[in-house]
Write an enzyme that holds these catalytic residues in place. Sequence first.
Site, short mmCIF file in Angstrom:
data_model
loop_
_atom_site.label_atom_id
_atom_site.label_comp_id
_atom_site.label_asym_id
_atom_site.label_seq_id
_atom_site.Cartn_x
_atom_site.Cartn_y
_atom_site.Cartn_z
N ALA A 82 0.79 -1.18 -0.08
CA ALA A 82 -0.04 -0.15 0.07
C ALA A 82 0.74 1.08 0.05
O ALA A 82 1.95 1.30 0.53
CB ALA A 82 -0.92 0.05 1.09
N ASP A 83 0.26 2.22 -0.43
CA ASP A 83 0.84 3.57 -0.37
C ASP A 83 -0.15 4.67 -0.11
O ASP A 83 -1.03 4.78 -0.61
CB ASP A 83 1.58 4.08 -1.58
CG ASP A 83 2.66 5.20 -1.64
OD1 ASP A 83 3.55 5.28 -0.70
OD2 ASP A 83 2.24 6.38 -2.39
N THR A 84 0.17 5.47 0.58
CA THR A 84 -0.76 6.63 1.17
C THR A 84 -0.15 8.14 0.86
O THR A 84 1.06 8.31 1.02
CB THR A 84 -1.31 6.32 2.46
OG1 THR A 84 -1.79 5.38 3.00
CG2 THR A 84 -2.12 7.46 3.00
#
Length: 281
Positions: A132-134
Amino acid sequence: MDSKHQLIPSEPPPSYDEARKSPLAHSRSPSGTSGVKRPPPGPPPPLNLPFLNELRKSRIVLASASPRRRQLLAQIGLTKIDICPSKFAEDLPHSLGALNYVLETASAKAHDVYKTEINNTERGEPGIVIAADTIIVSHDGRILEKPRSEADHIAMLKMLRDQGEHKVMTAVAVMRPLESATEPGYNMETHVEETNVKFDGDVSDETILAYVRTRDGNDKAGGYGIQTAGSILIERIEGSYDNVVGLPLRATLKLIEKVMEPEGDVHDEDFFVDSREEDSD
């Protein structure tokens, strides 16, 4: 009291039947025992879903060192997780646009860890890899990640306050190795979640400075944590709360279910709608 024990209830929660009874039904009998049998102590059982039960038999790899993502996965009963942080540089150009930037970064993290772990002779190949990447997207379209210094941190939070609203975007990529020789040898599903966040415009510079000096937001995109003291900066959100924390759990569960389906299944339509449209701002 030790802080780690403050979150543990002194007694297990009541059963549904017990909770519906009047307070008189909970009184102690003369022998000192409750008149209603209580459930065994401990956390609730994990979600009893076939695809999750199957997945729990295999190795689950999280391509992130974020304790918040691990905690969120534990909420759906995925507690035995190998933490294998990606070494991807996360240096894609912002000119890609926010949606493509965050999606390609999450996908690159998944591929990076997958290539390393697929031939892991000690632990065995993964059942799935979750990455994931935010990012934060300011109201004027700038991509914000983790603050680089205290001065940068203060300036970032003041800008978010003064602009009023921003978006939190998290891309999730889930990969599963295929048993067949079908190219490319894995199945990958992705999703991008967006949540609108409204900062409290009346937050003072003094409060922002006090928060920055807690160091709570140092390791978080946008420089704040909504699940900790950073919540004092937020007036409201529209959308997924877990997404702001760092992993949209509902969407992640659906991605896992999709990649865990038997090989060869054909889908007539996409799992998610409107998650990949370019931001018009």
